[in-house]
Write an enzyme that holds these catalytic residues in place. Sequence first.
Site, PDB file in Angstrom:
ATOM      1  N   SER A 263       7.397  -5.447  16.174  1.00 54.40           N
ATOM      2  CA  SER A 263       7.620  -6.798  16.702  1.00 54.40           C
ATOM      3  C   SER A 263       9.099  -7.103  16.844  1.00 54.40           C
ATOM      4  CB  SER A 263       6.962  -7.837  15.785  1.00 54.40           C
ATOM      5  OG  SER A 263       7.759  -8.071  14.649  1.00 54.40           O
ATOM      6  N   GLY A 264       9.353  -8.283  17.451  1.00 54.03           N
ATOM      7  CA  GLY A 264      10.713  -8.757  17.612  1.00 54.03           C
ATOM      8  C   GLY A 264      11.139  -9.697  16.512  1.00 54.03           C
ATOM      9  N   ASP A 265      10.308  -9.836  15.460  1.00 50.08           N
ATOM     10  CA  ASP A 265      10.662 -10.708  14.341  1.00 50.08           C
ATOM     11  C   ASP A 265      10.006 -10.144  13.084  1.00 50.08           C
ATOM     12  OD1 ASP A 265      11.552 -12.986  12.830  1.00 50.08           O
ATOM     13  OD2 ASP A 265      11.542 -14.161  14.669  1.00 50.08           O
ATOM     14  N   ASP A 266       9.937 -10.941  12.021  1.00 54.06           N
ATOM     15  CA  ASP A 266       9.393 -10.446  10.760  1.00 54.06           C
ATOM     16  C   ASP A 266       7.955  -9.951  10.938  1.00 54.06           C
ATOM     17  OD1 ASP A 266      11.784 -11.355   9.507  1.00 54.06           O
ATOM     18  OD2 ASP A 266      10.924 -13.360   9.350  1.00 54.06           O
ATOM     19  N   SER A 297      10.721  -3.159  13.031  1.00 52.31           N
ATOM     20  CA  SER A 297      11.328  -4.379  13.569  1.00 52.31           C
ATOM     21  C   SER A 297      12.840  -4.294  13.359  1.00 52.31           C
ATOM     22  CB  SER A 297      10.756  -5.620  12.882  1.00 52.31           C
ATOM     23  OG  SER A 297      11.261  -6.789  13.488  1.00 52.31           O
TER      24      SER A 297
END
Length: 481
Positions: A263-266, A297
């Site tokens: 993902s692009g976050d946590d 990530s």
Amino acid sequence: MELLWKSHMNMKIHAIKLVYILLLVTLMSSKVAESRKSKMIRSSFEYNAINCRAHSVSIKDFGGVGDGKTLNTKAFESAINHLNQYGSEGGSQLYVPAGKWLTGSFSLISHFTLYLNKDAVLLASQDMNEWPVIKPLPSYGRGRDTAGGRYTSLIFGTNLTDVIVTGDNGTIDGQGSFWWQQFHMKKLKYTRPYLIELMFSDSIQISNLTLLNSPSWNIHPVYSSNIIVKGITIIAPVRSPNTDGINPDSCTNIKIEDCYIVSGDDCVAVKSGWDEYGIKFGWPTKQLVIRRLTCISPYSATIALGSEMSGGIQDVRAEDITAVHTESGIRIKTAVGRGGYVKDIYVQRMTMHTMKWAFWITGNYGSHADKNYDPNALPEIRNINYRDMKAENVSMAARLEGISNDPFTGICISNVTISMAAKAKKQPWTCNDIEGITSGVSPKPCGLLPDQGIKKIKACHFPSDYLPIDMLELQKCSYSL
């Protein structure tokens, strides 16, 4: 004589033809039988669930068309409205067969299962009119993206009991690029939708699905309890904004197992409200277990606690975690004005490959809901336990930053080996306003985390008991269509 010979040959040819026809009929009958058998196998399926259902229908029964172009929002709504009558009669299931099912947001009901075939794809509509706008969450006071409301999630539900979203690894595709562009251009009036959000609900199962390209967060249980998230694959571009994987938010008794997230976050972000709104709402996240999580990530954390943690976070247990090319392993995010607490955190058996930080605790995260937060609302961070970990190709072992006059206490790190990258920071640990101990940690930690020696402390604590969610046994459900 010639006539007799010709007659004999004709009879022989006729016999050969007859044998050929009989063989052909037998072969065709065999194939038909095999086809029927194959069809029968394809039309029945089994899965494990918190509850099985007495009634099952297909989305096709309500006019659904899986061509990837026909909008099916009304078909989903009609099917679910019809099934609502069976809540007290053994519950109901909506089956989504193979196909591409374009749809806008729709809401679930209690005692209900949404089941996706392995070749089924739910395609999220990119028409904003298909996403109703609802009020901000009370523990946030505003939308996460904007000060206004928020778009309803693709699959939504509130005040539900016994709800399941599962499948044979069927797919939910949020088609998020449209939303990411709107976000980056600051054209959104409301906060982007999530893929799955269930509010004020009890007994939730989300399992055996692939989630792609969410407009924002992927899975968001909030103000809910008794939750299982299992066997989920989540994939989004690593630069996509705020595509958090799984975000338990002001929830109790949660189990996250066997999930793979890019993902692009946590990958997992544990939350409980934002500043004065979260303090007032006062609903913590507690009793959370995370097992066998794999995370990629590059710009965020494997497991983040916060930054919205104003209602409190307590008793989080994570084990058998793998992080690959991820910014940080375990990160606690908070700030002056958050209030709340993060305490009784336990992590063991974690493997990390190519990381910026193995451990990161931030007391100056900022990012407030508004300017009305209380500067005297200081967070409490204590009893943080990390043990039995290995990391390689790490730029910096740890960055641990408490708050002046509000030190973070009870940090324990034991049996941890961190191999530094070739161009690693010369100072592998930075620490301020923290208190704790270490044992068997390499490279040598900062002075605020003195080495107690193997004889004095063998390992930091990890609870030996089980949380209530581990006591729940899933049933084997079988259906024929």
